[in-house]
Design a protein around this motif. Structure first.
Motif, mmCIF file in Angstrom:
data_model
loop_
_atom_site.group_PDB
_atom_site.id
_atom_site.type_symbol
_atom_site.label_atom_id
_atom_site.label_comp_id
_atom_site.label_asym_id
_atom_site.label_seq_id
_atom_site.Cartn_x
_atom_site.Cartn_y
_atom_site.Cartn_z
ATOM 1 N N ALA A 1 0.683 -1.302 0.012
ATOM 2 C CA ALA A 1 -0.043 -0.023 -0.172
ATOM 3 C C ALA A 1 0.864 1.346 -0.127
ATOM 4 N N ALA A 2 1.987 1.169 0.731
ATOM 5 C CA ALA A 2 2.720 2.263 0.785
ATOM 6 C C ALA A 2 3.651 2.645 -0.422
ATOM 7 N N VAL A 3 3.977 1.506 -1.332
ATOM 8 C CA VAL A 3 4.556 1.562 -2.905
ATOM 9 C C VAL A 3 3.485 2.114 -3.484
ATOM 10 N N LEU A 4 2.192 1.756 -3.512
ATOM 11 C CA LEU A 4 1.147 2.090 -4.315
ATOM 12 C C LEU A 4 0.852 3.881 -4.159
ATOM 13 N N ALA A 5 1.024 4.241 -2.787
ATOM 14 C CA ALA A 5 0.905 5.548 -2.699
ATOM 15 C C ALA A 5 2.045 6.303 -2.804
ATOM 16 N N TYR A 6 3.218 5.773 -2.989
ATOM 17 C CA TYR A 6 4.473 6.648 -3.437
ATOM 18 C C TYR A 6 4.470 6.659 -4.864
ATOM 19 N N ARG A 7 4.138 5.727 -5.509
ATOM 20 C CA ARG A 7 4.072 5.822 -7.120
ATOM 21 C C ARG A 7 2.885 6.608 -7.723
ATOM 22 N N GLY A 8 1.829 6.552 -6.745
ATOM 23 C CA GLY A 8 0.763 7.499 -7.051
ATOM 24 C C GLY A 8 1.308 8.888 -6.707
ATOM 25 N N MET A 9 2.207 9.075 -5.859
ATOM 26 C CA MET A 9 2.488 10.603 -5.651
ATOM 27 C C MET A 9 3.688 11.036 -6.869
ATOM 28 N N LEU A 10 4.165 9.874 -7.435
ATOM 29 C CA LEU A 10 5.173 10.205 -8.592
ATOM 30 C C LEU A 10 4.324 10.470 -9.666
ATOM 31 N N LEU A 11 3.302 9.780 -9.856
ATOM 32 C CA LEU A 11 2.407 10.054 -11.193
ATOM 33 C C LEU A 11 1.851 11.378 -11.099
ATOM 34 N N VAL A 12 1.298 11.807 -10.007
ATOM 35 C CA VAL A 12 0.821 13.229 -9.638
ATOM 36 C C VAL A 12 1.731 14.222 -10.071
ATOM 37 N N LEU A 13 2.879 13.994 -9.614
ATOM 38 C CA LEU A 13 3.998 14.924 -9.832
ATOM 39 C C LEU A 13 4.311 14.922 -11.450
ATOM 40 N N ALA A 14 4.569 13.771 -12.218
ATOM 41 C CA ALA A 14 4.811 13.571 -13.501
ATOM 42 C C ALA A 14 3.450 14.379 -14.268
ATOM 43 N N VAL A 15 2.360 14.071 -13.825
ATOM 44 C CA VAL A 15 1.353 14.772 -14.912
ATOM 45 C C VAL A 15 1.199 16.493 -14.634
ATOM 46 N N THR A 16 1.601 16.771 -13.419
ATOM 47 C CA THR A 16 1.393 18.111 -13.102
ATOM 48 C C THR A 16 2.810 19.152 -13.583
ATOM 49 N N ILE A 17 3.754 18.426 -13.639
ATOM 50 C CA ILE A 17 4.987 19.216 -14.346
ATOM 51 C C ILE A 17 4.728 19.731 -15.718
ATOM 52 N N PRO A 18 4.074 18.990 -16.655
ATOM 53 C CA PRO A 18 3.797 19.637 -18.146
ATOM 54 C C PRO A 18 2.660 20.651 -17.845
ATOM 55 N N ILE A 19 1.745 20.533 -16.779
ATOM 56 C CA ILE A 19 0.513 21.566 -16.818
ATOM 57 C C ILE A 19 1.198 22.775 -16.303
ATOM 58 N N GLY A 20 2.124 22.815 -15.188
ATOM 59 C CA GLY A 20 2.878 23.844 -14.824
ATOM 60 C C GLY A 20 3.510 24.645 -15.678
ATOM 61 N N MET A 21 4.146 23.926 -16.627
ATOM 62 C CA MET A 21 4.837 24.546 -17.698
ATOM 63 C C MET A 21 4.173 25.164 -18.539
ATOM 64 N N LEU A 22 3.010 24.500 -18.938
ATOM 65 C CA LEU A 22 1.927 25.254 -19.813
ATOM 66 C C LEU A 22 1.426 26.494 -19.226
ATOM 67 N N LEU A 23 1.043 26.364 -18.016
ATOM 68 C CA LEU A 23 0.505 27.659 -17.300
ATOM 69 C C LEU A 23 1.661 28.689 -17.239
ATOM 70 N N SER A 24 2.893 28.454 -17.069
ATOM 71 C CA SER A 24 3.886 29.364 -17.020
ATOM 72 C C SER A 24 4.042 30.200 -18.506
ATOM 73 N N HIS A 25 3.832 29.638 -19.606
ATOM 74 C CA HIS A 25 3.808 29.997 -20.819
ATOM 75 C C HIS A 25 2.647 31.080 -21.288
ATOM 76 N N LEU A 26 1.386 30.562 -20.464
ATOM 77 C CA LEU A 26 0.262 31.139 -20.695
ATOM 78 C C LEU A 26 -0.014 32.575 -19.983
ATOM 79 N N ARG A 27 0.888 32.563 -18.856
ATOM 80 C CA ARG A 27 0.625 33.493 -17.686
ATOM 81 C C ARG A 27 1.988 34.710 -18.086
ATOM 82 N N SER A 28 2.992 34.297 -19.150
ATOM 83 C CA SER A 28 4.007 35.175 -19.091
ATOM 84 C C SER A 28 3.502 36.460 -20.329
#
Length: 143
Positions: free
Chosen positions: A116-143
């Motif tokens: 269960a801890a491994v699953l939670a850890y990998r879930g956190m990494l997945l959330v980070l991996a998905v939000t990184i490109p979203i943050g990049m896009l927002l950075s470009h849209l806001r500049s």
């Protein structure tokens, strides 16, 4: 000092720094202060702390741990700096380093960690991996 212990220590430090940023920037009315505080606490701090705790059970290659540590901290610093000075290319560079740091984080072995801890850890990494490109896009849209 091992990469795992350093990740844990710097993660905890980032949580404290994020709290200080929130305390200082709120009364000053700094528009990007709450974002910077949240980023320091959640991404640079909590995520790094968790990655360090997980890496602590991995008896594998320390070189991968140092790559993870360097990529996560330099990447986080570039994202924060690029956001504060409204320079999307710095955010992009920092984001790429964060992605590089996610690779050894994902490959870290989970010997003895409950499933269960491994699953939670990998879930956190997945959330980070998905939000990184979203943050990049927002950075470009806001500049």
């Amino acid at each position: 000092m091992t990469p795992a212990r350093t990740l844990v220590a710097l993660g905890a430090l980032a949580v404290v720094l994020g709290g200080l940023v929130a305390a200082v920037t709120g009364p000053m009315g700094w528009a990007k202060g709450s974002w910077a505080a949240a980023y320091l606490v959640l991404v640079v701090g909590v995520a790094q702390y968790v990655m360090g705790r997980f890496r602590a059970v991995d008896a594998g290659d320390d070189r991968a741990g140092w790559v993870q540590l360097a990529g996560w901290n330099l990447g986080g610093a570039l994202v924060i700096g690029g956001t504060l000075v409204t320079t999307p290319l710095l955010v992009d560079g920092g984001s790429l380093l964060l992605v590089v740091a996610l690779v050894p984080a994902l490959r870290a072995r989970a010997g003895g960690v409950p499933p269960a801890a491994v699953l939670a850890y990998r879930g956190m990494l997945l959330v980070l991996a998905v939000t990184i490109p979203i943050g990049m896009l927002l950075s470009h849209l806001r500049s």
